[in-house]
Design a protein around this motif. Structure first.
Motif, PDB file in Angstrom:
ATOM      1  N   PHE A 132       3.075   0.492   6.720  1.00 22.10           N
ATOM      2  CA  PHE A 132       1.902   1.346   6.582  1.00 22.10           C
ATOM      3  C   PHE A 132       0.953   1.103   7.749  1.00 22.10           C
ATOM      4  O   PHE A 132       0.807  -0.026   8.220  1.00 22.10           O
ATOM      5  CB  PHE A 132       1.168   1.045   5.279  1.00 22.10           C
ATOM      6  N   ALA A 133       0.296   2.179   8.170  1.00 22.19           N
ATOM      7  CA  ALA A 133      -0.688   2.096   9.257  1.00 22.19           C
ATOM      8  C   ALA A 133      -2.006   2.703   8.786  1.00 22.19           C
ATOM      9  O   ALA A 133      -2.032   3.620   7.957  1.00 22.19           O
ATOM     10  CB  ALA A 133      -0.190   2.830  10.495  1.00 22.19           C
ATOM     11  N   TYR A 134      -3.099   2.191   9.361  1.00 22.64           N
ATOM     12  CA  TYR A 134      -4.426   2.711   9.049  1.00 22.64           C
ATOM     13  C   TYR A 134      -5.042   3.284  10.318  1.00 22.64           C
ATOM     14  O   TYR A 134      -5.232   2.566  11.310  1.00 22.64           O
ATOM     15  CB  TYR A 134      -5.319   1.601   8.484  1.00 22.64           C
ATOM     16  N   LEU A 135      -5.336   4.579  10.298  1.00 18.90           N
ATOM     17  CA  LEU A 135      -5.837   5.275  11.487  1.00 18.90           C
ATOM     18  C   LEU A 135      -7.344   5.515  11.446  1.00 18.90           C
ATOM     19  O   LEU A 135      -7.880   6.122  12.374  1.00 18.90           O
ATOM     20  CB  LEU A 135      -5.125   6.626  11.650  1.00 18.90           C
ATOM     21  N   GLY A 136      -8.011   5.062  10.388  1.00 19.01           N
ATOM     22  CA  GLY A 136      -9.422   5.358  10.229  1.00 19.01           C
ATOM     23  C   GLY A 136     -10.333   4.371  10.917  1.00 19.01           C
ATOM     24  O   GLY A 136      -9.907   3.474  11.647  1.00 19.01           O
ATOM     25  N   GLU A 137     -11.623   4.546  10.655  1.00 20.50           N
ATOM     26  CA  GLU A 137     -12.642   3.671  11.225  1.00 20.50           C
ATOM     27  C   GLU A 137     -12.971   2.548  10.247  1.00 20.50           C
ATOM     28  O   GLU A 137     -12.834   2.692   9.033  1.00 20.50           O
ATOM     29  CB  GLU A 137     -13.910   4.472  11.520  1.00 20.50           C
ATOM     30  N   GLY A 138     -13.414   1.418  10.767  1.00 22.86           N
ATOM     31  CA  GLY A 138     -13.844   0.321   9.911  1.00 22.86           C
ATOM     32  C   GLY A 138     -12.683  -0.388   9.236  1.00 22.86           C
ATOM     33  O   GLY A 138     -11.515  -0.241   9.616  1.00 22.86           O
ATOM     34  N   GLU A 139     -13.027  -1.165   8.199  1.00 26.11           N
ATOM     35  CA  GLU A 139     -12.017  -1.932   7.486  1.00 26.11           C
ATOM     36  C   GLU A 139     -11.155  -1.010   6.621  1.00 26.11           C
ATOM     37  O   GLU A 139     -11.669  -0.118   5.947  1.00 26.11           O
ATOM     38  CB  GLU A 139     -12.687  -2.980   6.593  1.00 26.11           C
ATOM     39  N   PRO A 140      -9.827  -1.230   6.627  1.00 26.02           N
ATOM     40  CA  PRO A 140      -8.972  -0.418   5.772  1.00 26.02           C
ATOM     41  C   PRO A 140      -9.189  -0.744   4.297  1.00 26.02           C
ATOM     42  O   PRO A 140      -9.654  -1.833   3.955  1.00 26.02           O
ATOM     43  CB  PRO A 140      -7.553  -0.779   6.223  1.00 26.02           C
ATOM     44  N   PRO A 141      -8.852   0.185   3.407  1.00 24.97           N
ATOM     45  CA  PRO A 141      -9.008  -0.072   1.973  1.00 24.97           C
ATOM     46  C   PRO A 141      -7.954  -1.060   1.473  1.00 24.97           C
ATOM     47  O   PRO A 141      -6.975  -1.350   2.164  1.00 24.97           O
ATOM     48  CB  PRO A 141      -8.806   1.310   1.349  1.00 24.97           C
ATOM     49  N   ALA A 142      -8.164  -1.555   0.258  1.00 23.06           N
ATOM     50  CA  ALA A 142      -7.193  -2.445  -0.376  1.00 23.06           C
ATOM     51  C   ALA A 142      -6.069  -1.621  -0.995  1.00 23.06           C
ATOM     52  O   ALA A 142      -6.271  -0.467  -1.397  1.00 23.06           O
ATOM     53  CB  ALA A 142      -7.876  -3.286  -1.447  1.00 23.06           C
ATOM     54  N   PHE A 143      -4.888  -2.212  -1.062  1.00 18.70           N
ATOM     55  CA  PHE A 143      -3.760  -1.571  -1.736  1.00 18.70           C
ATOM     56  C   PHE A 143      -3.894  -1.766  -3.245  1.00 18.70           C
ATOM     57  O   PHE A 143      -4.166  -2.872  -3.718  1.00 18.70           O
ATOM     58  CB  PHE A 143      -2.434  -2.181  -1.270  1.00 18.70           C
ATOM     59  N   PRO A 144      -3.674  -0.705  -4.019  1.00 18.10           N
ATOM     60  CA  PRO A 144      -3.711  -0.864  -5.475  1.00 18.10           C
ATOM     61  C   PRO A 144      -2.504  -1.662  -5.970  1.00 18.10           C
ATOM     62  O   PRO A 144      -1.489  -1.768  -5.286  1.00 18.10           O
ATOM     63  CB  PRO A 144      -3.664   0.579  -5.983  1.00 18.10           C
ATOM     64  N   ASP A 145      -2.627  -2.211  -7.174  1.00 14.24           N
ATOM     65  CA  ASP A 145      -1.552  -3.014  -7.774  1.00 14.24           C
ATOM     66  C   ASP A 145      -0.526  -2.112  -8.467  1.00 14.24           C
ATOM     67  O   ASP A 145      -0.241  -2.258  -9.662  1.00 14.24           O
ATOM     68  CB  ASP A 145      -2.129  -4.016  -8.768  1.00 14.24           C
ATOM     69  N   LEU A 146       0.027  -1.185  -7.722  1.00 12.72           N
ATOM     70  CA  LEU A 146       1.057  -0.299  -8.262  1.00 12.72           C
ATOM     71  C   LEU A 146       2.344  -1.079  -8.505  1.00 12.72           C
ATOM     72  O   LEU A 146       2.620  -2.079  -7.841  1.00 12.72           O
ATOM     73  CB  LEU A 146       1.324   0.842  -7.291  1.00 12.72           C
ATOM     74  N   ASP A 147       3.168  -0.571  -9.421  1.00 15.20           N
ATOM     75  CA  ASP A 147       4.454  -1.216  -9.695  1.00 15.20           C
ATOM     76  C   ASP A 147       5.275  -1.390  -8.425  1.00 15.20           C
ATOM     77  O   ASP A 147       5.906  -2.424  -8.211  1.00 15.20           O
ATOM     78  CB  ASP A 147       5.257  -0.390 -10.707  1.00 15.20           C
ATOM     79  N   CYS A 148       5.267  -0.372  -7.573  1.00 18.79           N
ATOM     80  CA  CYS A 148       6.113  -0.417  -6.377  1.00 18.79           C
ATOM     81  C   CYS A 148       5.659  -1.488  -5.393  1.00 18.79           C
ATOM     82  O   CYS A 148       6.447  -1.918  -4.536  1.00 18.79           O
ATOM     83  CB  CYS A 148       6.155   0.945  -5.693  1.00 18.79           C
ATOM     84  N   PHE A 149       4.400  -1.927  -5.478  1.00 14.54           N
ATOM     85  CA  PHE A 149       3.903  -2.989  -4.605  1.00 14.54           C
ATOM     86  C   PHE A 149       3.939  -4.355  -5.278  1.00 14.54           C
ATOM     87  O   PHE A 149       3.963  -5.382  -4.600  1.00 14.54           O
ATOM     88  CB  PHE A 149       2.474  -2.678  -4.158  1.00 14.54           C
ATOM     89  N   VAL A 150       3.919  -4.376  -6.604  1.00 14.22           N
ATOM     90  CA  VAL A 150       3.933  -5.638  -7.342  1.00 14.22           C
ATOM     91  C   VAL A 150       5.346  -6.180  -7.500  1.00 14.22           C
ATOM     92  O   VAL A 150       5.582  -7.391  -7.461  1.00 14.22           O
ATOM     93  CB  VAL A 150       3.271  -5.452  -8.723  1.00 14.22           C
ATOM     94  N   ALA A 151       6.325  -5.298  -7.667  1.00 15.01           N
ATOM     95  CA  ALA A 151       7.713  -5.723  -7.871  1.00 15.01           C
ATOM     96  C   ALA A 151       8.231  -6.460  -6.633  1.00 15.01           C
ATOM     97  O   ALA A 151       7.917  -6.080  -5.504  1.00 15.01           O
ATOM     98  CB  ALA A 151       8.593  -4.514  -8.164  1.00 15.01           C
ATOM     99  N   PRO A 152       9.049  -7.502  -6.818  1.00 15.20           N
ATOM    100  CA  PRO A 152       9.600  -8.234  -5.677  1.00 15.20           C
ATOM    101  C   PRO A 152      10.623  -7.400  -4.907  1.00 15.20           C
ATOM    102  O   PRO A 152      11.097  -6.362  -5.388  1.00 15.20           O
ATOM    103  CB  PRO A 152      10.249  -9.463  -6.320  1.00 15.20           C
ATOM    104  N   ASP A 153      10.970  -7.878  -3.724  1.00 12.66           N
ATOM    105  CA  ASP A 153      11.799  -7.098  -2.796  1.00 12.66           C
ATOM    106  C   ASP A 153      13.138  -6.678  -3.406  1.00 12.66           C
ATOM    107  O   ASP A 153      13.613  -5.569  -3.153  1.00 12.66           O
ATOM    108  CB  ASP A 153      12.039  -7.916  -1.524  1.00 12.66           C
TER     109      ASP A 153
END
Length: 440
Positions: A132-153
Protein backbone atom coordinates in the motif's frame (compact mmCIF):
# COMPACT_ATOMS: atom_id res chain seq x y z
CA UNK A 1 -30.94 11.34 -13.07
CA UNK A 2 -27.31 12.36 -12.63
CA UNK A 3 -25.89 15.43 -14.37
CA UNK A 4 -22.70 15.37 -16.41
CA UNK A 5 -21.06 17.60 -13.79
CA UNK A 6 -21.96 15.18 -10.99
CA UNK A 7 -20.66 12.25 -13.03
CA UNK A 8 -17.33 14.00 -13.57
CA UNK A 9 -17.17 14.90 -9.88
CA UNK A 10 -17.28 11.26 -8.70
CA UNK A 11 -15.17 9.66 -11.43
CA UNK A 12 -12.15 11.91 -12.14
CA UNK A 13 -9.19 11.13 -9.88
CA UNK A 14 -6.20 13.28 -10.88
CA UNK A 15 -4.59 15.55 -8.27
CA UNK A 16 -6.56 18.60 -9.34
CA UNK A 17 -9.98 16.91 -9.16
CA UNK A 18 -12.20 16.67 -6.05
CA UNK A 19 -12.49 12.86 -6.11
CA UNK A 20 -8.74 12.61 -6.68
CA UNK A 21 -8.11 14.80 -3.66
CA UNK A 22 -10.45 12.63 -1.59
CA UNK A 23 -8.79 9.34 -2.55
CA UNK A 24 -5.40 10.76 -1.59
CA UNK A 25 -6.60 10.76 2.03
CA UNK A 26 -6.34 6.94 2.05
CA UNK A 27 -3.77 4.18 1.66
CA UNK A 28 -3.98 2.79 -1.89
CA UNK A 29 -2.90 -0.65 -3.12
CA UNK A 30 0.11 -0.05 -5.38
CA UNK A 31 1.39 -3.58 -6.16
CA UNK A 32 1.30 -7.17 -5.02
CA UNK A 33 4.21 -8.13 -2.79
CA UNK A 34 5.11 -10.93 -5.22
CA UNK A 35 5.78 -8.30 -7.89
CA UNK A 36 8.88 -7.27 -5.95
CA UNK A 37 10.26 -10.79 -5.67
CA UNK A 38 13.04 -12.15 -7.82
CA UNK A 39 16.37 -10.83 -9.05
CA UNK A 40 15.25 -7.25 -9.72
CA UNK A 41 12.61 -5.97 -7.26
CA UNK A 42 11.71 -2.78 -9.14
CA UNK A 43 8.27 -1.98 -10.59
CA UNK A 44 6.88 1.03 -12.45
CA UNK A 45 3.55 2.03 -10.92
CA UNK A 46 0.80 4.25 -12.28
CA UNK A 47 -1.61 5.15 -9.52
CA UNK A 48 -4.29 7.87 -9.41
CA UNK A 49 -2.88 9.29 -12.64
CA UNK A 50 0.67 9.69 -11.29
CA UNK A 51 3.82 7.76 -12.23
CA UNK A 52 6.13 6.18 -9.65
CA UNK A 53 8.89 3.65 -9.25
CA UNK A 54 8.42 1.11 -6.47
CA UNK A 55 11.43 -0.88 -5.27
CA UNK A 56 12.93 -2.90 -2.45
CA UNK A 57 16.56 -2.03 -1.66
CA UNK A 58 19.37 -4.46 -0.88
CA UNK A 59 18.40 -4.49 2.80
CA UNK A 60 14.74 -5.27 2.03
CA UNK A 61 13.41 -1.76 2.67
CA UNK A 62 10.49 -0.60 0.52
CA UNK A 63 10.55 2.73 -1.29
CA UNK A 64 8.31 4.53 -3.79
CA UNK A 65 9.58 7.63 -5.59
CA UNK A 66 8.40 9.86 -8.41
CA UNK A 67 9.42 8.02 -11.54
CA UNK A 68 11.35 10.79 -13.33
CA UNK A 69 14.91 11.38 -12.14
CA UNK A 70 15.25 14.95 -10.76
CA UNK A 71 18.44 15.45 -12.82
CA UNK A 72 17.09 15.36 -16.38
CA UNK A 73 13.91 13.36 -15.95
CA UNK A 74 15.07 9.96 -17.19
CA UNK A 75 12.97 6.94 -16.16
CA UNK A 76 14.03 5.55 -12.77
CA UNK A 77 12.07 2.34 -13.38
CA UNK A 78 15.10 1.26 -15.45
CA UNK A 79 17.44 2.00 -12.56
CA UNK A 80 20.07 -0.18 -10.91
CA UNK A 81 19.71 -1.47 -7.36
CA UNK A 82 23.11 -0.97 -5.77
CA UNK A 83 25.05 0.86 -3.06
CA UNK A 84 22.06 1.24 -0.75
CA UNK A 85 19.54 2.63 -3.19
CA UNK A 86 18.26 3.02 -6.75
CA UNK A 87 20.73 4.45 -9.27
CA UNK A 88 19.70 6.24 -12.47
CA UNK A 89 21.57 4.73 -15.47
CA UNK A 90 21.76 8.14 -17.23
CA UNK A 91 24.38 9.82 -14.99
CA UNK A 92 24.55 7.52 -11.97
CA UNK A 93 22.61 9.63 -9.49
CA UNK A 94 21.70 7.43 -6.51
CA UNK A 95 18.57 7.70 -4.31
CA UNK A 96 17.56 5.83 -1.16
CA UNK A 97 14.03 4.72 -0.26
CA UNK A 98 13.33 8.13 1.32
CA UNK A 99 14.28 9.95 -1.90
CA UNK A 100 17.53 11.32 -0.48
CA UNK A 101 20.26 11.78 -3.07
CA UNK A 102 23.27 9.74 -1.95
CA UNK A 103 25.61 10.27 -4.91
CA UNK A 104 26.04 12.39 -8.06
CA UNK A 105 29.19 10.62 -9.29
CA UNK A 106 29.73 12.59 -12.51
CA UNK A 107 29.87 15.92 -10.66
CA UNK A 108 33.30 17.42 -9.85
CA UNK A 109 35.03 16.26 -6.69
CA UNK A 110 33.85 18.31 -3.73
CA UNK A 111 30.48 19.17 -5.32
CA UNK A 112 27.66 19.69 -2.79
CA UNK A 113 24.88 19.40 -5.36
CA UNK A 114 23.81 16.04 -3.97
CA UNK A 115 22.96 17.53 -0.58
CA UNK A 116 20.45 19.89 -2.21
CA UNK A 117 18.57 17.17 -4.13
CA UNK A 118 15.48 15.43 -2.70
CA UNK A 119 13.34 13.19 -4.88
CA UNK A 120 9.68 13.07 -3.84
CA UNK A 121 9.03 9.86 -1.86
CA UNK A 122 5.83 8.30 -0.53
CA UNK A 123 5.03 6.14 2.51
CA UNK A 124 4.67 2.45 1.62
CA UNK A 125 3.82 -0.57 3.73
CA UNK A 126 3.25 -4.26 3.04
CA UNK A 127 0.11 -5.85 4.47
CA UNK A 128 -1.35 -9.29 3.70
CA UNK A 129 0.45 -9.64 0.36
CA UNK A 130 -0.30 -6.12 -0.94
CA UNK A 131 2.01 -3.09 -0.91
CA UNK A 132 0.00 0.00 0.00
CA UNK A 133 1.10 3.56 -0.75
CA UNK A 134 -0.04 6.90 0.64
CA UNK A 135 -0.10 9.80 -1.82
CA UNK A 136 -1.66 12.44 0.43
CA UNK A 137 -0.33 15.22 2.59
CA UNK A 138 0.67 14.86 6.24
CA UNK A 139 0.60 11.68 8.28
CA UNK A 140 -1.18 8.71 6.69
CA UNK A 141 -4.24 7.27 8.45
CA UNK A 142 -4.17 4.10 10.55
CA UNK A 143 -5.21 0.77 9.05
CA UNK A 144 -8.45 -0.62 10.48
CA UNK A 145 -8.44 -4.01 12.24
CA UNK A 146 -10.15 -5.78 9.34
CA UNK A 147 -10.09 -9.58 9.19
CA UNK A 148 -7.87 -9.46 6.12
CA UNK A 149 -5.23 -7.47 8.05
CA UNK A 150 -5.56 -9.31 11.37
CA UNK A 151 -5.30 -12.85 9.96
CA UNK A 152 -1.74 -14.26 9.75
CA UNK A 153 0.02 -14.70 6.41
CA UNK A 154 -0.87 -18.40 6.02
CA UNK A 155 -4.57 -17.49 6.10
CA UNK A 156 -4.57 -14.78 3.42
CA UNK A 157 -3.90 -14.70 -0.31
CA UNK A 158 -3.66 -11.60 -2.52
CA UNK A 159 -4.16 -11.17 -6.26
CA UNK A 160 -5.11 -8.44 -8.74
CA UNK A 161 -6.41 -7.91 -12.26
CA UNK A 162 -6.52 -5.11 -14.83
CA UNK A 163 -9.83 -3.55 -15.89
CA UNK A 164 -10.10 -1.26 -18.91
CA UNK A 165 -12.53 1.33 -17.53
CA UNK A 166 -13.06 3.89 -14.78
CA UNK A 167 -12.68 2.70 -11.19
CA UNK A 168 -16.17 3.70 -10.06
CA UNK A 169 -18.20 1.53 -12.42
CA UNK A 170 -15.85 -1.34 -11.56
CA UNK A 171 -16.55 -0.85 -7.84
CA UNK A 172 -20.29 -0.52 -8.34
CA UNK A 173 -20.64 -4.06 -9.69
CA UNK A 174 -19.75 -5.30 -6.19
CA UNK A 175 -22.45 -3.10 -4.62
CA UNK A 176 -25.17 -4.72 -6.75
CA UNK A 177 -26.51 -7.96 -5.23
CA UNK A 178 -29.20 -8.44 -7.89
CA UNK A 179 -26.90 -8.84 -10.89
CA UNK A 180 -25.54 -12.20 -9.75
CA UNK A 181 -28.80 -14.01 -10.52
CA UNK A 182 -28.43 -13.07 -14.16
CA UNK A 183 -24.86 -12.16 -15.06
CA UNK A 184 -23.45 -15.13 -13.10
CA UNK A 185 -26.22 -17.64 -13.85
CA UNK A 186 -25.09 -21.16 -14.62
CA UNK A 187 -27.59 -23.67 -15.98
CA UNK A 188 -25.81 -26.55 -14.25
CA UNK A 189 -24.18 -26.84 -10.82
CA UNK A 190 -20.61 -28.02 -10.27
CA UNK A 191 -19.58 -30.78 -7.92
CA UNK A 192 -18.77 -29.40 -4.43
CA UNK A 193 -15.17 -30.62 -4.53
CA UNK A 194 -14.41 -28.25 -7.44
CA UNK A 195 -15.61 -25.15 -5.57
CA UNK A 196 -12.41 -24.23 -3.72
CA UNK A 197 -11.30 -20.68 -4.47
CA UNK A 198 -14.19 -19.99 -6.86
CA UNK A 199 -16.94 -17.45 -6.35
CA UNK A 200 -20.59 -18.61 -6.23
CA UNK A 201 -19.65 -22.31 -6.53
CA UNK A 202 -19.73 -23.47 -2.92
CA UNK A 203 -22.86 -24.54 -1.04
CA UNK A 204 -24.54 -22.00 1.19
CA UNK A 205 -24.10 -22.34 4.95
CA UNK A 206 -26.48 -24.71 6.75
CA UNK A 207 -27.59 -26.30 3.49
CA UNK A 208 -26.45 -28.55 0.66
CA UNK A 209 -27.71 -26.08 -1.92
CA UNK A 210 -25.07 -24.66 -4.31
CA UNK A 211 -25.04 -20.90 -4.57
CA UNK A 212 -25.44 -21.27 -8.33
CA UNK A 213 -28.82 -22.91 -7.78
CA UNK A 214 -29.95 -20.25 -5.30
CA UNK A 215 -29.11 -17.46 -7.75
CA UNK A 216 -30.75 -19.28 -10.66
CA UNK A 217 -34.02 -20.21 -8.98
CA UNK A 218 -34.58 -17.16 -6.76
CA UNK A 219 -33.76 -14.18 -8.94
CA UNK A 220 -35.84 -11.43 -7.27
CA UNK A 221 -34.09 -10.55 -4.00
CA UNK A 222 -35.06 -8.15 -1.25
CA UNK A 223 -32.18 -5.79 -0.47
CA UNK A 224 -31.74 -3.81 2.74
CA UNK A 225 -28.99 -1.18 3.02
CA UNK A 226 -27.62 -0.07 6.38
CA UNK A 227 -25.16 2.76 7.07
CA UNK A 228 -22.21 1.67 9.23
CA UNK A 229 -19.10 3.29 10.67
CA UNK A 230 -17.05 1.80 7.80
CA UNK A 231 -19.48 2.41 4.94
CA UNK A 232 -22.51 0.27 4.11
CA UNK A 233 -23.88 -3.17 4.91
CA UNK A 234 -26.16 -4.86 2.37
CA UNK A 235 -28.43 -7.68 3.52
CA UNK A 236 -29.92 -9.56 0.58
CA UNK A 237 -32.65 -12.13 1.18
CA UNK A 238 -34.23 -14.60 -1.22
CA UNK A 239 -37.31 -16.31 0.21
CA UNK A 240 -37.21 -19.97 -0.82
CA UNK A 241 -40.37 -21.18 0.96
CA UNK A 242 -42.34 -20.48 4.12
CA UNK A 243 -39.65 -22.02 6.32
CA UNK A 244 -36.36 -21.13 4.57
CA UNK A 245 -34.76 -17.94 3.29
CA UNK A 246 -31.36 -17.46 1.72
CA UNK A 247 -29.43 -14.60 3.33
CA UNK A 248 -26.30 -12.95 1.94
CA UNK A 249 -24.46 -10.17 3.78
CA UNK A 250 -21.98 -7.98 1.90
CA UNK A 251 -20.30 -4.67 2.70
CA UNK A 252 -18.98 -1.46 1.17
CA UNK A 253 -15.69 -0.50 2.80
CA UNK A 254 -15.39 3.21 2.09
CA UNK A 255 -14.02 4.66 -0.07
CA UNK A 256 -13.40 2.02 -2.74
CA UNK A 257 -13.57 -1.55 -1.48
CA UNK A 258 -16.17 -4.18 -0.74
CA UNK A 259 -16.10 -7.21 1.56
CA UNK A 260 -18.11 -10.25 0.45
CA UNK A 261 -18.25 -13.98 1.15
CA UNK A 262 -16.43 -16.34 -1.19
CA UNK A 263 -17.62 -19.46 0.62
CA UNK A 264 -18.54 -20.56 4.13
CA UNK A 265 -14.84 -20.49 5.02
CA UNK A 266 -13.45 -17.52 3.04
CA UNK A 267 -14.16 -13.86 2.48
CA UNK A 268 -12.93 -11.46 -0.20
CA UNK A 269 -11.85 -7.88 0.55
CA UNK A 270 -11.52 -6.18 -2.82
CA UNK A 271 -10.34 -2.68 -3.73
CA UNK A 272 -10.90 -0.95 -7.08
CA UNK A 273 -7.89 1.26 -7.55
CA UNK A 274 -7.65 3.91 -10.29
CA UNK A 275 -4.62 3.69 -12.55
CA UNK A 276 -5.93 6.78 -14.27
CA UNK A 277 -9.38 8.06 -15.25
CA UNK A 278 -10.03 5.26 -17.75
CA UNK A 279 -8.46 2.13 -16.24
CA UNK A 280 -8.06 0.48 -12.85
CA UNK A 281 -6.88 -2.62 -11.02
CA UNK A 282 -8.90 -4.74 -8.68
CA UNK A 283 -6.87 -5.94 -5.71
CA UNK A 284 -8.29 -8.72 -3.55
CA UNK A 285 -7.29 -10.33 -0.26
CA UNK A 286 -8.89 -13.73 0.31
CA UNK A 287 -9.12 -14.50 4.04
CA UNK A 288 -9.69 -18.00 5.40
CA UNK A 289 -11.44 -18.69 8.71
CA UNK A 290 -10.95 -22.47 8.69
CA UNK A 291 -7.40 -23.37 7.70
CA UNK A 292 -4.38 -22.02 5.83
CA UNK A 293 -5.06 -20.89 2.26
CA UNK A 294 -3.75 -23.10 -0.53
CA UNK A 295 -1.90 -20.20 -2.13
CA UNK A 296 -0.37 -22.30 -4.88
CA UNK A 297 -3.77 -23.51 -6.05
CA UNK A 298 -5.35 -20.06 -5.77
CA UNK A 299 -2.56 -18.43 -7.76
CA UNK A 300 -2.55 -21.14 -10.44
CA UNK A 301 -6.32 -20.81 -10.82
CA UNK A 302 -6.03 -17.11 -11.46
CA UNK A 303 -2.94 -17.16 -13.66
CA UNK A 304 -4.96 -19.24 -16.11
CA UNK A 305 -7.00 -16.08 -16.58
CA UNK A 306 -4.37 -13.32 -16.31
CA UNK A 307 -1.00 -12.70 -17.94
CA UNK A 308 2.15 -11.40 -16.29
CA UNK A 309 3.72 -8.96 -15.64
CA UNK A 310 0.73 -6.59 -15.78
CA UNK A 311 -2.07 -9.01 -14.77
CA UNK A 312 -3.97 -8.37 -17.98
CA UNK A 313 -6.99 -10.63 -18.56
CA UNK A 314 -6.53 -13.26 -21.25
CA UNK A 315 -10.21 -12.88 -22.18
CA UNK A 316 -11.61 -9.40 -22.59
CA UNK A 317 -12.57 -6.59 -24.90
CA UNK A 318 -9.99 -7.59 -27.54
CA UNK A 319 -11.53 -11.03 -28.08
CA UNK A 320 -15.21 -10.30 -27.31
CA UNK A 321 -14.88 -11.77 -23.81
CA UNK A 322 -14.84 -15.25 -25.30
CA UNK A 323 -18.51 -14.96 -26.25
CA UNK A 324 -20.02 -18.19 -27.57
CA UNK A 325 -23.71 -18.10 -28.62
CA UNK A 326 -24.01 -21.89 -28.27
CA UNK A 327 -22.76 -21.70 -24.70
CA UNK A 328 -25.20 -18.86 -24.01
CA UNK A 329 -28.06 -21.05 -25.18
CA UNK A 330 -27.18 -24.07 -23.07
CA UNK A 331 -24.62 -23.48 -20.32
CA UNK A 332 -24.23 -19.90 -19.04
CA UNK A 333 -26.43 -16.82 -19.14
CA UNK A 334 -23.70 -14.70 -20.75
CA UNK A 335 -22.03 -17.24 -23.01
CA UNK A 336 -18.71 -15.95 -21.68
CA UNK A 337 -17.28 -18.96 -19.89
CA UNK A 338 -17.09 -20.07 -16.28
CA UNK A 339 -15.07 -17.21 -14.77
CA UNK A 340 -17.28 -14.58 -13.16
CA UNK A 341 -14.50 -11.99 -13.45
CA UNK A 342 -14.98 -12.14 -17.23
CA UNK A 343 -18.73 -11.60 -16.78
CA UNK A 344 -18.13 -8.58 -14.51
CA UNK A 345 -15.51 -7.21 -16.85
CA UNK A 346 -17.87 -7.32 -19.81
CA UNK A 347 -20.66 -5.65 -17.83
CA UNK A 348 -18.54 -2.73 -16.63
CA UNK A 349 -16.26 -2.25 -19.65
CA UNK A 350 -19.25 -2.30 -22.02
CA UNK A 351 -20.51 0.84 -20.23
CA UNK A 352 -17.59 2.73 -21.81
CA UNK A 353 -14.27 3.87 -20.42
CA UNK A 354 -16.19 6.29 -18.19
CA UNK A 355 -19.85 5.42 -17.79
CA UNK A 356 -22.27 8.17 -18.83
CA UNK A 357 -24.57 8.10 -15.80
CA UNK A 358 -26.83 10.77 -17.34
CA UNK A 359 -28.27 7.97 -19.49
CA UNK A 360 -29.01 5.39 -16.78
CA UNK A 361 -32.36 4.62 -15.11
CA UNK A 362 -31.91 3.14 -11.65
CA UNK A 363 -34.39 0.81 -9.95
CA UNK A 364 -35.11 -0.57 -6.48
CA UNK A 365 -32.29 -3.11 -6.71
CA UNK A 366 -29.82 -0.23 -7.16
CA UNK A 367 -30.42 1.17 -3.67
CA UNK A 368 -26.90 0.20 -2.55
CA UNK A 369 -25.36 2.06 -5.47
CA UNK A 370 -27.52 5.11 -4.75
CA UNK A 371 -26.54 5.10 -1.07
CA UNK A 372 -22.85 4.75 -1.93
CA UNK A 373 -22.88 7.62 -4.43
CA UNK A 374 -24.46 9.88 -1.82
CA UNK A 375 -21.79 8.83 0.67
CA UNK A 376 -19.06 9.50 -1.90
CA UNK A 377 -20.38 12.95 -2.75
CA UNK A 378 -20.66 13.80 0.94
CA UNK A 379 -17.06 12.71 1.54
CA UNK A 380 -15.84 14.76 -1.44
CA UNK A 381 -17.64 17.79 -0.01
CA UNK A 382 -16.14 17.24 3.45
CA UNK A 383 -12.65 16.92 2.01
CA UNK A 384 -13.09 20.12 -0.03
CA UNK A 385 -14.11 21.96 3.14
CA UNK A 386 -11.00 20.73 4.94
CA UNK A 387 -12.92 18.31 7.19
CA UNK A 388 -11.98 14.69 7.86
CA UNK A 389 -13.89 12.33 5.57
CA UNK A 390 -15.26 8.92 6.51
CA UNK A 391 -12.69 6.17 7.27
CA UNK A 392 -9.70 8.49 7.65
CA UNK A 393 -8.82 6.91 10.99
CA UNK A 394 -6.51 7.61 13.88
CA UNK A 395 -5.01 4.72 15.85
CA UNK A 396 -7.80 4.61 18.40
CA UNK A 397 -10.55 4.72 15.78
CA UNK A 398 -8.86 2.01 13.69
CA UNK A 399 -9.16 -0.58 16.47
CA UNK A 400 -12.94 -0.09 16.45
CA UNK A 401 -13.32 -1.00 12.75
CA UNK A 402 -13.32 -4.81 12.76
CA UNK A 403 -14.64 -7.63 10.59
CA UNK A 404 -16.85 -6.78 8.88
CA UNK A 405 -19.40 -9.61 8.94
CA UNK A 406 -20.09 -11.43 5.69
CA UNK A 407 -21.98 -14.64 4.99
CA UNK A 408 -24.37 -16.49 2.77
CA UNK A 409 -26.58 -19.22 4.15
CA UNK A 410 -30.05 -20.69 4.32
CA UNK A 411 -31.83 -19.91 7.56
CA UNK A 412 -35.34 -19.56 8.99
CA UNK A 413 -37.64 -17.20 7.12
CA UNK A 414 -38.60 -15.65 10.44
CA UNK A 415 -35.50 -14.37 12.22
CA UNK A 416 -33.02 -13.75 9.39
CA UNK A 417 -31.23 -10.97 11.30
CA UNK A 418 -30.32 -13.19 14.23
CA UNK A 419 -29.44 -15.98 11.83
CA UNK A 420 -26.78 -14.11 9.84
CA UNK A 421 -25.21 -12.74 12.99
CA UNK A 422 -25.07 -16.25 14.48
CA UNK A 423 -23.46 -17.67 11.33
CA UNK A 424 -20.79 -14.96 11.28
CA UNK A 425 -20.06 -15.38 15.01
CA UNK A 426 -19.86 -19.17 14.65
CA UNK A 427 -17.30 -18.95 11.86
CA UNK A 428 -15.36 -16.14 13.48
CA UNK A 429 -15.14 -17.85 16.88
CA UNK A 430 -13.93 -21.09 15.30
CA UNK A 431 -11.09 -19.44 13.32
CA UNK A 432 -7.75 -20.84 14.58
CA UNK A 433 -6.02 -17.47 14.24
CA UNK A 434 -8.65 -15.75 16.36
CA UNK A 435 -8.31 -18.41 19.02
CA UNK A 436 -4.53 -17.97 19.02
CA UNK A 437 -4.95 -14.20 19.45
CA UNK A 438 -7.39 -14.70 22.34
CA UNK A 439 -5.02 -17.08 24.12
CA UNK A 440 -2.11 -14.67 23.70
Amino acid sequence: MMSAEQNALITRITQDQPAGKLLRHYWQPAALAVELEGQRPIRPVELLGQHFVLFRDEDGNLGMLDRDCPHRNADLAFGRLEDGGLRCPFHGWLFDVKGRCLQTPAEPKGSTLCKRIQQKSYPVIEKSGIIFAYLGEGEPPAFPDLDCFVAPDDYVFAFKGLIDCNWLQALEVGIDPAHASFLHRFFEDDEPESAYGRQFRATSADSNIPMTRVLREFDCPDIAVETTDYGLRLITTRTMNEENTHVRVTNVLFPQAFVIPLSSEMTITQWHVPINDTSCYWYAIFTSFSGPVNKKQMREQRLKLYTLPDYRPRVGRANDYGFDPYEQASKTYTGMGDDINVHDQWAIESQGHIQDRTREHLGQTDKGIIAYRRMLMNAIDRAQRGETPLMVLNTSQATQIQGPATMDGVGPTNGTENYWKDVDARRRNAAPWRQDAAQA
